[in-house]
Design a protein around this motif. Structure first.
Motif, PDB file in Angstrom:
ATOM      1  N   ALA A   5       0.839  -1.200   0.000  1.00 28.49           N
ATOM      2  CA  ALA A   5       0.000   0.000   0.000  1.00 28.49           C
ATOM      3  C   ALA A   5       0.871   1.246   0.000  1.00 28.49           C
ATOM      4  N   GLY A   6       1.209   1.715  -1.203  1.00 25.64           N
ATOM      5  CA  GLY A   6       2.056   2.884  -1.345  1.00 25.64           C
ATOM      6  C   GLY A   6       1.290   4.188  -1.226  1.00 25.64           C
ATOM      7  N   TYR A   7       1.892   5.236  -1.703  1.00 28.21           N
ATOM      8  CA  TYR A   7       1.373   6.604  -1.537  1.00 28.21           C
ATOM      9  C   TYR A   7      -0.058   6.748  -2.051  1.00 28.21           C
ATOM     10  N   ASP A   8      -0.305   6.263  -3.239  1.00 23.03           N
ATOM     11  CA  ASP A   8      -1.629   6.440  -3.856  1.00 23.03           C
ATOM     12  C   ASP A   8      -2.680   5.490  -3.296  1.00 23.03           C
ATOM     13  N   ASP A   9      -2.240   4.490  -2.522  1.00 25.02           N
ATOM     14  CA  ASP A   9      -3.178   3.523  -1.942  1.00 25.02           C
ATOM     15  C   ASP A   9      -3.621   3.908  -0.542  1.00 25.02           C
ATOM     16  N   ARG A  10      -3.134   5.053  -0.059  1.00 30.38           N
ATOM     17  CA  ARG A  10      -3.449   5.493   1.310  1.00 30.38           C
ATOM     18  C   ARG A  10      -4.194   6.825   1.221  1.00 30.38           C
ATOM     19  N   PRO A  11      -5.523   6.803   1.263  1.00 29.57           N
ATOM     20  CA  PRO A  11      -6.315   8.018   1.023  1.00 29.57           C
ATOM     21  C   PRO A  11      -6.239   9.069   2.129  1.00 29.57           C
ATOM     22  N   ILE A  12      -5.921   8.662   3.369  1.00 27.34           N
ATOM     23  CA  ILE A  12      -5.872   9.608   4.489  1.00 27.34           C
ATOM     24  C   ILE A  12      -4.480  10.236   4.547  1.00 27.34           C
ATOM     25  N   LEU A  13      -4.416  11.555   4.567  1.00 26.90           N
ATOM     26  CA  LEU A  13      -3.124  12.235   4.619  1.00 26.90           C
ATOM     27  C   LEU A  13      -2.512  12.157   6.016  1.00 26.90           C
ATOM     28  N   LEU A  14      -3.316  12.469   7.044  1.00 22.04           N
ATOM     29  CA  LEU A  14      -2.793  12.561   8.414  1.00 22.04           C
ATOM     30  C   LEU A  14      -3.792  11.903   9.367  1.00 22.04           C
ATOM     31  N   TYR A  15      -3.275  11.038  10.270  1.00 23.11           N
ATOM     32  CA  TYR A  15      -4.160  10.210  11.100  1.00 23.11           C
ATOM     33  C   TYR A  15      -3.778  10.281  12.573  1.00 23.11           C
ATOM     34  N   PHE A  16      -4.809  10.402  13.410  1.00 27.04           N
ATOM     35  CA  PHE A  16      -4.619  10.252  14.861  1.00 27.04           C
ATOM     36  C   PHE A  16      -5.905   9.679  15.442  1.00 27.04           C
ATOM     37  N   PHE A  26      -6.270  19.094  17.978  1.00 29.83           N
ATOM     38  CA  PHE A  26      -7.588  18.586  17.574  1.00 29.83           C
ATOM     39  C   PHE A  26      -8.450  19.726  17.007  1.00 29.83           C
ATOM     40  N   TYR A  27      -8.477  20.862  17.694  1.00 26.00           N
ATOM     41  CA  TYR A  27      -9.291  21.978  17.221  1.00 26.00           C
ATOM     42  C   TYR A  27      -8.713  22.615  15.961  1.00 26.00           C
ATOM     43  N   LEU A  28      -7.412  22.514  15.757  1.00 28.89           N
ATOM     44  CA  LEU A  28      -6.794  23.036  14.533  1.00 28.89           C
ATOM     45  C   LEU A  28      -7.071  22.157  13.312  1.00 28.89           C
ATOM     46  N   LEU A  29      -7.146  20.828  13.537  1.00 29.18           N
ATOM     47  CA  LEU A  29      -7.160  19.890  12.410  1.00 29.18           C
ATOM     48  C   LEU A  29      -8.485  19.186  12.169  1.00 29.18           C
ATOM     49  N   LYS A  30      -9.436  19.310  13.084  1.00 30.11           N
ATOM     50  CA  LYS A  30     -10.643  18.480  13.013  1.00 30.11           C
ATOM     51  C   LYS A  30     -11.474  18.717  11.756  1.00 30.11           C
ATOM     52  N   ASP A  31     -11.379  19.893  11.143  1.00 34.61           N
ATOM     53  CA  ASP A  31     -12.186  20.192   9.957  1.00 34.61           C
ATOM     54  C   ASP A  31     -11.408  20.048   8.652  1.00 34.61           C
ATOM     55  N   GLU A  32     -10.151  19.627   8.732  1.00 38.77           N
ATOM     56  CA  GLU A  32      -9.350  19.420   7.519  1.00 38.77           C
ATOM     57  C   GLU A  32      -9.861  18.178   6.786  1.00 38.77           C
ATOM     58  N   LYS A  33     -10.046  18.284   5.470  1.00 40.27           N
ATOM     59  CA  LYS A  33     -10.672  17.219   4.686  1.00 40.27           C
ATOM     60  C   LYS A  33      -9.850  15.928   4.658  1.00 40.27           C
ATOM     61  N   ARG A  89      -3.031   1.870   8.352  1.00 37.77           N
ATOM     62  CA  ARG A  89      -2.676   1.275   7.066  1.00 37.77           C
ATOM     63  C   ARG A  89      -3.260   2.053   5.893  1.00 37.77           C
ATOM     64  N   SER A  90      -4.231   2.887   6.172  1.00 40.47           N
ATOM     65  CA  SER A  90      -4.863   3.694   5.118  1.00 40.47           C
ATOM     66  C   SER A  90      -4.310   5.115   5.086  1.00 40.47           C
ATOM     67  N   SER A  91      -3.293   5.403   5.899  1.00 39.90           N
ATOM     68  CA  SER A  91      -2.800   6.776   6.056  1.00 39.90           C
ATOM     69  C   SER A  91      -1.355   6.912   5.614  1.00 39.90           C
ATOM     70  N   LYS A  92      -1.049   8.080   5.089  1.00 46.73           N
ATOM     71  CA  LYS A  92       0.332   8.382   4.689  1.00 46.73           C
ATOM     72  C   LYS A  92       1.173   8.776   5.898  1.00 46.73           C
ATOM     73  N   PHE A  93       0.599   9.616   6.773  1.00 45.39           N
ATOM     74  CA  PHE A  93       1.308  10.106   7.951  1.00 45.39           C
ATOM     75  C   PHE A  93       0.467   9.838   9.200  1.00 45.39           C
ATOM     76  N   CYS A  94       1.137   9.481  10.306  1.00 44.30           N
ATOM     77  CA  CYS A  94       0.449   9.217  11.576  1.00 44.30           C
ATOM     78  C   CYS A  94       1.035  10.100  12.669  1.00 44.30           C
ATOM     79  N   LEU A  95       0.180  10.829  13.336  1.00 44.38           N
ATOM     80  CA  LEU A  95       0.618  11.732  14.400  1.00 44.38           C
ATOM     81  C   LEU A  95       1.023  10.966  15.652  1.00 44.38           C
ATOM     82  N   ASN A  96       2.153  11.322  16.216  1.00 38.49           N
ATOM     83  CA  ASN A  96       2.585  10.818  17.514  1.00 38.49           C
ATOM     84  C   ASN A  96       2.811  12.049  18.393  1.00 38.49           C
ATOM     85  N   ILE A  97       1.819  12.347  19.226  1.00 33.69           N
ATOM     86  CA  ILE A  97       1.807  13.592  19.999  1.00 33.69           C
ATOM     87  C   ILE A  97       2.041  13.273  21.471  1.00 33.69           C
TER      88      ILE A  97
END
Length: 474
Positions: free
Chosen positions: A286-297, A314-321, A343-351
């Motif tokens: 599952a490469g770049y084009d197979d992962r529809p979510i840009l950023l995940y938490f 959360f309040y900064l990003l919750k409305d980002e498409k 597995r569906s995301s390109k980037f995963c937040l570790n906060i």
């Protein structure tokens, strides 16, 4: 005439001397060439100078030096501590161990007894050649480091044990590099930190008190003051009552968030990875084009102290498409949801949360989702041999909460850059996998290697402490 004859004789004598000198030089040179090339002769560079060098091993054994492509596949973040290629180490060879470990035979109540294992006859340890006691699942697993390291030590003396052995157990503590204390402190905290009916003191506190009494009575402790002792305290709240008194020891931790720097620090102690709770992404295509979510938490959003940044993000990003930022727990199929999301995301937040680290980073690595680390105080496993910037994105907390900063940064990473990090994640993921039997350069072996790199500093402190020992009152 006689003078001319004498000159001729002298000239001939010089020619003869030059010829003899030339022949001697050639013979000397050829003899050195054959001597150095001889299979039975020692090389000028000793392997012990760089014990982890793969190239030195191949030179000693007259094999081919590995190609850069093979080196890349094996991982170039650390040196091969076992010497020969991987296929040569299908069995544990104690003579190749880089760390000699003396392990206390603590009563079962400190280790496998916490897993409800019942002592068999006079043995304090289970027969691991038969059934191995199970470790509880769920979030208990993320701090199970004590279990894997202890199993690896116990099995290191079994003849023909499969897999490598970076560390080997020895019975004479004077031969050991370190003294291992097999107290399952994270499990003790998870299972026995709360008071039960009719208890005045929790079992977790009692075990810590008993451990301190045991250690102070041991000859090994008296000899070193605990400096060469290894204490497992991976859960941030484990060893809470004893940690201050154990300050000389080497701790194996998840981070330093709840420790004063004079008790635990990066110079003295070792950071170990969490055991990820999501399933490993085997045969991931599952490469770049197979992962529809840009950023995940997905996780707890409202945290204390340092974790307040989760709420702000959360309040900064919750409305980002292209962002999925939501509350989640292990309950109600939470692990499966996290697995699918990563597995569906390109980037995963570790906060940062209540502490600087969390299991989420290692879940992301196992899912090949490029980690975006927003935790200014985080310490990372084996960072002296691994360059995390090759497969992670680091963002300062003060920058992350600026409107638009994080999204602009992530969107600015090209498909090619992301793919390089994705491929690197697939190369390094094995360094964070806990297994039994342990495998080459998995988390167990990497932790032992990290400990071994601390040994010279431990010895320096011990030797310095002995300078005036002859003047001590006996």
């Amino acid at each position: 005439m006689a003078e001319r004859h004498a000159q001729s004789s002298a000239h001939g004598y010089k020619k003869l001397l030059f010829l003899l000198f030339s022949i001697t030089t050639l013979v000397f040179a050829f003899s050195w060439f054959f001597l150095l090339g001889s299979p039975g002769s020692p090389h000028l560079i000793e392997q012990t100078v760089l014990p982890n060098s793969k190239i030195l091993w191949t030179a000693e054994n007259h094999g081919d030096i590995p190609s850069s492509e093979n080196d890349e596949q094996m991982g170039h973040y650390f040196q091969d501590s076992t010497g020969p290629p991987e296929q040569e180490f299908s069995k544990c060879d104690p003579s190749n161990a880089v760390l000699k470990v003396f392990m206390y035979d603590l009563p079962p109540e400190f280790h496998f007894g916490l897993l409800d294992w019942k002592q068999e006859e006079n043995s304090v340890w289970p027969d691991i050649k038969g059934k191995i006691p199970d470790y509880p699942g769920g979030l208990n697993l993320q701090h199970s480091i004590e279990y894997w390291l202890t199993l690896d030590l116990l099995s290191s003396t079994i003849p023909d044990r499969p897999g490598p052995c970076t560390a080997v157990r020895v019975t004479n503590s004077r031969e050991a590099d370190i003294v291992f204390v097999p107290f399952f402190s994270s499990l003790s905290y998870n299972r026995h930190s709360k008071l039960k009916p009719l208890e005045n003191t929790s079992m977790n506190k009692l075990l810590q008190s008993k451990l301190l009494m045991f250690l102070k009575a041991q000859e090994e402790w008296k000899r070193s003051g605990g400096r060469d002792h290894v204490i497992l305290a991976h859960h941030p709240n484990s060893m809470l009552d004893a940690r201050i008194k154990l300050w000389p020891c080497m701790f194996i931790l998840s981070d330093f968030g709840r420790y004063p720097p004079n008790v635990a620090n990066v110079e003295k102690d070792v950071i170990a990875p969490y055991k990820h709770v999501v399933r490993s992404f085997v045969n991931d295509t599952a490469g770049y084009d197979d992962r529809p979510i840009l950023l995940y938490f997905k996780g707890a959003i409202y945290r204390k102290s340092g974790g307040i940044i989760r709420q702000e993000l959360f309040y900064l990003l919750k409305d980002e498409k292209e962002v999925e930022f939501s509350f989640g727990t292990i309950q109600k199929n939470g692990i499966q949801q996290a697995t699918n999301g990563m597995r569906s995301s390109k980037f995963c937040l570790n906060i940062a949360g209540d502490t600087p680290s969390s299991n989420r980073l290692f879940d992301a690595i196992a899912s090949h989702c490029v980690p975006v680390i927003i935790s200014d105080e985080i310490e990372l496993p084996y960072e002296d041999v691994i360059d995390y910037s090759e497969f992670c994105v680091f963002v300062r907390a003060s920058d992350a909460i600026k409107k638009g900063f994080l999204m602009n940064l992530i969107k600015g990473i090209s498909k090619e850059e992301w793919t390089q990090m994705w491929l690197k994640l697939k190369q390094v993921e094995g360094y964070f996998e806990y297994r039994y039997p342990s495998q080459k350069d998995d988390a167990v072996q990497m932790i032992w290697q990290a400990i071994s790199r601390k040994v010279p500093a431990v010895r320096l402190k011990l030797h310095r402490s002995l300078r005036f020992s002859r003047f001590k009152i006996r």
